[in-house]
Scaffold this motif. Structure first.
Motif, PDB file in Angstrom:
ATOM      1  N   ALA A  88       0.831  -1.211   0.000  1.00 26.39           N
ATOM      2  CA  ALA A  88       0.000   0.000   0.000  1.00 26.39           C
ATOM      3  C   ALA A  88       0.864   1.260   0.000  1.00 26.39           C
ATOM      4  O   ALA A  88       0.616   2.194  -0.772  1.00 26.39           O
ATOM      5  CB  ALA A  88      -0.937  -0.007   1.209  1.00 26.39           C
ATOM      6  N   VAL A  89       1.904   1.296   0.838  1.00 23.84           N
ATOM      7  CA  VAL A  89       2.780   2.469   0.908  1.00 23.84           C
ATOM      8  C   VAL A  89       3.547   2.650  -0.396  1.00 23.84           C
ATOM      9  O   VAL A  89       3.639   3.757  -0.931  1.00 23.84           O
ATOM     10  CB  VAL A  89       3.745   2.363   2.117  1.00 23.84           C
ATOM     11  N   HIS A  90       4.087   1.558  -0.946  1.00 29.34           N
ATOM     12  CA  HIS A  90       4.839   1.651  -2.197  1.00 29.34           C
ATOM     13  C   HIS A  90       3.918   2.065  -3.349  1.00 29.34           C
ATOM     14  O   HIS A  90       4.345   2.768  -4.259  1.00 29.34           O
ATOM     15  CB  HIS A  90       5.545   0.333  -2.496  1.00 29.34           C
ATOM     16  N   THR A  91       2.655   1.634  -3.318  1.00 30.80           N
ATOM     17  CA  THR A  91       1.697   2.057  -4.346  1.00 30.80           C
ATOM     18  C   THR A  91       1.448   3.562  -4.258  1.00 30.80           C
ATOM     19  O   THR A  91       1.390   4.246  -5.284  1.00 30.80           O
ATOM     20  CB  THR A  91       0.368   1.291  -4.199  1.00 30.80           C
ATOM     21  N   LEU A  92       1.326   4.090  -3.047  1.00 30.01           N
ATOM     22  CA  LEU A  92       1.150   5.538  -2.879  1.00 30.01           C
ATOM     23  C   LEU A  92       2.370   6.316  -3.371  1.00 30.01           C
ATOM     24  O   LEU A  92       2.235   7.362  -4.013  1.00 30.01           O
ATOM     25  CB  LEU A  92       0.861   5.873  -1.422  1.00 30.01           C
ATOM     26  N   ILE A  93       3.568   5.789  -3.087  1.00 30.75           N
ATOM     27  CA  ILE A  93       4.798   6.430  -3.568  1.00 30.75           C
ATOM     28  C   ILE A  93       4.834   6.390  -5.098  1.00 30.75           C
ATOM     29  O   ILE A  93       5.150   7.388  -5.754  1.00 30.75           O
ATOM     30  CB  ILE A  93       6.048   5.758  -2.967  1.00 30.75           C
ATOM     31  N   PHE A  94       4.486   5.223  -5.679  1.00 27.51           N
ATOM     32  CA  PHE A  94       4.434   5.078  -7.136  1.00 27.51           C
ATOM     33  C   PHE A  94       3.462   6.098  -7.726  1.00 27.51           C
ATOM     34  O   PHE A  94       3.778   6.811  -8.676  1.00 27.51           O
ATOM     35  CB  PHE A  94       4.002   3.650  -7.497  1.00 27.51           C
ATOM     36  N   PHE A  95       2.256   6.176  -7.156  1.00 25.11           N
ATOM     37  CA  PHE A  95       1.232   7.100  -7.634  1.00 25.11           C
ATOM     38  C   PHE A  95       1.734   8.547  -7.591  1.00 25.11           C
ATOM     39  O   PHE A  95       1.598   9.291  -8.568  1.00 25.11           O
ATOM     40  CB  PHE A  95      -0.040   6.944  -6.795  1.00 25.11           C
ATOM     41  N   ALA A  96       2.330   8.928  -6.474  1.00 29.20           N
ATOM     42  CA  ALA A  96       2.812  10.308  -6.319  1.00 29.20           C
ATOM     43  C   ALA A  96       3.902  10.638  -7.333  1.00 29.20           C
ATOM     44  O   ALA A  96       3.845  11.673  -8.010  1.00 29.20           O
ATOM     45  CB  ALA A  96       3.323  10.532  -4.898  1.00 29.20           C
ATOM     46  N   LEU A  97       4.895   9.770  -7.453  1.00 28.61           N
ATOM     47  CA  LEU A  97       5.994  10.027  -8.391  1.00 28.61           C
ATOM     48  C   LEU A  97       5.505  10.011  -9.841  1.00 28.61           C
ATOM     49  O   LEU A  97       5.910  10.846 -10.659  1.00 28.61           O
ATOM     50  CB  LEU A  97       7.114   9.013  -8.193  1.00 28.61           C
ATOM     51  N   TYR A  98       4.629   9.063 -10.180  1.00 27.43           N
ATOM     52  CA  TYR A  98       4.107   8.979 -11.542  1.00 27.43           C
ATOM     53  C   TYR A  98       3.323  10.245 -11.889  1.00 27.43           C
ATOM     54  O   TYR A  98       3.470  10.800 -12.973  1.00 27.43           O
ATOM     55  CB  TYR A  98       3.236   7.724 -11.683  1.00 27.43           C
ATOM     56  N   CYS A  99       2.484  10.709 -10.956  1.00 26.42           N
ATOM     57  CA  CYS A  99       1.727  11.947 -11.185  1.00 26.42           C
ATOM     58  C   CYS A  99       2.656  13.149 -11.363  1.00 26.42           C
ATOM     59  O   CYS A  99       2.414  14.005 -12.211  1.00 26.42           O
ATOM     60  CB  CYS A  99       0.765  12.207 -10.027  1.00 26.42           C
ATOM     61  N   ILE A 100       3.711  13.205 -10.573  1.00 22.62           N
ATOM     62  CA  ILE A 100       4.660  14.311 -10.692  1.00 22.62           C
ATOM     63  C   ILE A 100       5.289  14.336 -12.080  1.00 22.62           C
ATOM     64  O   ILE A 100       5.320  15.368 -12.748  1.00 22.62           O
ATOM     65  CB  ILE A 100       5.741  14.239  -9.595  1.00 22.62           C
ATOM     66  N   PHE A 101       5.768  13.174 -12.543  1.00 28.12           N
ATOM     67  CA  PHE A 101       6.431  13.124 -13.852  1.00 28.12           C
ATOM     68  C   PHE A 101       5.461  13.350 -15.009  1.00 28.12           C
ATOM     69  O   PHE A 101       5.767  14.090 -15.944  1.00 28.12           O
ATOM     70  CB  PHE A 101       7.147  11.780 -14.053  1.00 28.12           C
ATOM     71  N   ILE A 102       4.291  12.723 -14.963  1.00 30.42           N
ATOM     72  CA  ILE A 102       3.376  12.756 -16.106  1.00 30.42           C
ATOM     73  C   ILE A 102       2.467  13.982 -16.086  1.00 30.42           C
ATOM     74  O   ILE A 102       2.280  14.642 -17.109  1.00 30.42           O
ATOM     75  CB  ILE A 102       2.533  11.461 -16.159  1.00 30.42           C
ATOM     76  N   LEU A 103       1.894  14.312 -14.931  1.00 25.08           N
ATOM     77  CA  LEU A 103       0.914  15.399 -14.874  1.00 25.08           C
ATOM     78  C   LEU A 103       1.511  16.746 -14.506  1.00 25.08           C
ATOM     79  O   LEU A 103       1.116  17.770 -15.053  1.00 25.08           O
ATOM     80  CB  LEU A 103      -0.203  15.038 -13.888  1.00 25.08           C
TER      81      LEU A 103
END
Length: 142
Positions: free
Chosen positions: A118-133
């Motif tokens: 769950a924590v790694h998924t949140l980190i993935f989501f945050a970093l992915y949003c930063i790079f893409i959005l």
């Protein structure tokens, strides 16, 4: 306007393909194991190849978009490349696991648990949003 399609696809695939959560190929004692919360370098490699194939299908071949503000005739490889790199680097137990089994932060344990996923998924989501959005990273091929 932002395209949330790549974010949605990348995060869902991250969760579904995290080795040891639903499935692990290859497993520790069998070729396929289900819900064992274990991982290995080989299973991370296999799951990364599956992640790459599926994210290419959904983002490049099918073209999943949610609220897209533009259209481009060229394929944007940034969501795929960033997704695959983050998928590998953020696999719980490979480089680090937060939270760990015995400590708050463990390195290279090759094990995982529900909280760490769950924590790694949140980190993935945050970093992915930063790079893409937020940063609007694009890699176009001609």
């Amino acid at each position: 306007m932002s395209d949330w399609g790549p974010v949605f696809v990348a995060v869902v695939l991250f969760i579904l393909l995290t080795p040891g959560l639903l499935i692990q190929i290859p497993g520790k004692s069998r070729f396929v194991e289900f819900g064992n919360f274990q991982t290995s370098g080989v299973s991370i490699l296999v799951h990364s190849v599956l992640y790459f194939a599926l994210i290419c299908i959904f983002l490049l071949a099918i073209g999943v978009h949610i609220f897209s503000g533009f259209s481009s005739a060229m394929a944007d490889w940034a969501p795929v490349v960033i997704g695959v790199v983050l998928f590998v680097l953020l696999q719980p137990g490979l480089l680090f696991q937060f939270p760990g089994h015995h400590k708050q932060l463990e390195f290279g344990s090759m094990k995982t648990n529900g909280k760490a996923i769950a924590v790694h998924t949140l980190i993935f989501f945050a970093l992915y949003c930063i790079f893409i959005l937020a940063l609007h990273v694009h890699i176009y091929t001609g």
